[in-house]
Design a protein around this motif. Structure first.
Motif, short mmCIF file in Angstrom:
data_model
loop_
_atom_site.label_atom_id
_atom_site.label_comp_id
_atom_site.label_asym_id
_atom_site.label_seq_id
_atom_site.Cartn_x
_atom_site.Cartn_y
_atom_site.Cartn_z
N PRO A 1 0.81 -1.23 0.00
CA PRO A 1 0.00 0.00 0.00
C PRO A 1 0.84 1.28 0.00
N LYS A 2 1.97 1.25 0.70
CA LYS A 2 2.78 2.47 0.77
C LYS A 2 3.35 2.84 -0.60
N SER A 3 3.89 1.85 -1.31
CA SER A 3 4.46 2.20 -2.62
C SER A 3 3.35 2.49 -3.63
N SER A 4 2.19 1.88 -3.44
CA SER A 4 1.07 2.19 -4.32
C SER A 4 0.60 3.64 -4.08
N ALA A 5 0.54 4.05 -2.82
CA ALA A 5 0.16 5.43 -2.51
C ALA A 5 1.16 6.40 -3.13
N ALA A 6 2.44 6.05 -3.04
CA ALA A 6 3.49 6.90 -3.64
C ALA A 6 3.29 7.00 -5.15
N GLU A 7 2.90 5.89 -5.77
CA GLU A 7 2.68 5.86 -7.21
C GLU A 7 1.48 6.74 -7.61
N TYR A 8 0.40 6.66 -6.84
CA TYR A 8 -0.77 7.50 -7.13
C TYR A 8 -0.47 8.97 -6.86
N GLN A 9 0.31 9.22 -5.84
CA GLN A 9 0.69 10.61 -5.55
C GLN A 9 1.44 11.21 -6.74
N LYS A 10 2.40 10.45 -7.25
CA LYS A 10 3.21 10.91 -8.37
C LYS A 10 2.36 11.09 -9.62
N ALA A 11 1.51 10.12 -9.91
CA ALA A 11 0.67 10.19 -11.11
C ALA A 11 -0.26 11.40 -11.04
N GLY A 12 -0.87 11.61 -9.88
CA GLY A 12 -1.80 12.72 -9.72
C GLY A 12 -1.11 14.07 -9.81
N TRP A 13 0.07 14.15 -9.21
CA TRP A 13 0.78 15.44 -9.20
C TRP A 13 1.31 15.78 -10.59
N GLU A 14 1.82 14.79 -11.30
CA GLU A 14 2.31 15.03 -12.66
C GLU A 14 1.16 15.42 -13.59
N ALA A 15 0.01 14.79 -13.39
CA ALA A 15 -1.16 15.13 -14.21
C ALA A 15 -1.57 16.58 -13.96
#
Ligand code: 5BU
Length: 261
Positions: free
Chosen positions: A242-256
């Motif tokens: 879950p932690k690395s998945s949250a990091a992945e969604y954070q990055k995807a959302g911020w880049e978008a």
């Protein structure tokens, strides 16, 4: 089309303390991710929130799915919110008359107004529901989201119903901080208040559904449709890590978000 406002610009226009705090947190943490930690075990919920806390601007809760609730759990939750700097959004979806929601918001076993920063409401009952919730929340610097749209298939929150939420929001600029939205660019043209936040559930990196009506969009397309905050549940808490998945969604959302400015 008018240029999209940055989160900093929206913060500067915000008329509500909780909304200002939300945008400031998003900017400080470079996160437009809200995680819905919908596990039934209170113990597991608190442990997972502690893990993913650094990646979120807002935790979305469903207090009535937890197996244990008391004032100590509420305290643990607000301690985590302070530790990791995030807001708490209880997805209670109030839907009753003003007088009843006053008690549902402030009283009962959950005393939602004591530990949440943000709650949401349907406008099915009419604007009295906002008056009731405001009576409890405004003096405590809370904010309210109106359910303008839902992510589920066949939702009846559409068309003139969705547009009516804009009118109710415009009448309560001190307390209504924004909307639960799916495709806000298609209906917010007439909104005067550009500070309002659009929070969007039904987000997953893999599109599709869940067999019970949920419909997923990916972070990039949700942001392109005008969303500000992405709400991810199973995409994070059902992930192997879950932690690395949250990091992945954070990055995807911020880049978008950055790509839209
Ligand atoms: P999921 O696991 O990412 O599908 O979880 C979505 C969460 O958002 C879950 O807590 C729902 O109750 C919540 N939700 C939603 O999915 N769709 C809506 O329109 C609203 C809330 Br409002």
């Amino acid at each position: 089309a008018p240029k999209r406002l940055s989160y900093e610009e929206k913060a500067a226009l915000a008329k509500n303390e909780a909304l200002k705090r939300l945008y400031n947190t998003m900017v400080a943490k470079k996160s437009n991710l809200s995680v819905a930690m919908d596990v039934n075990s209170t113990e597991k919920m608190l442990a997972l929130v502690d893990e993913i806390g650094p990646h979120i601007c807002c935790l979305k809760t469903h207090v009535d799915v937890l197996d244990v609730w008391n004032d100590g759990v509420a305290k643990s939750l607000t301690d985590l919110a302070e530790k990791h700097n995030f807001l708490i959004f209880e997805d209670r979806k109030f839907a009753d008359i003003g007088n009843t929601v006053v008690s549902q918001y402030s009283g009962g076993v959950y005393k939602i107004s004591e530990w949440s920063d943000i709650v949401n409401a349907h406008i099915v009952p009419g604007p009295g529901i906002v008056d009731g919730l405001k009576q409890v929340g405004l003096g405590q610097n809370k904010g309210l989201l109106l359910l303008a749209e839902m992510s589920s298939a066949g939702t009846m929150a559409k068309g003139s119903y969705t547009e009516e939420t804009v009118r109710v929001a415009d009448e309560n600029p001190d307390f209504v901080i924004g909307f639960i939205s799916v495709n806000p660019n298609s209906w917010t043209k007439k909104s005067k208040d550009r500070s309002l936040v659009h929070m969007t559930p039904g987000i997953k990196l893999q599109k599709g559904g869940d067999g019970l009506g949920q419909q997923y969009n990916d972070p990039k397309s949700a942001i392109a449709r005008g969303s500000d905050v992405l709400i991810v549940g199973r995409g994070v808490y059902k992930a192997e890590d879950p932690k690395s998945s949250a990091a992945e969604y954070q990055k995807a959302g911020w880049e978008a978000y950055l790509s839209e400015l």
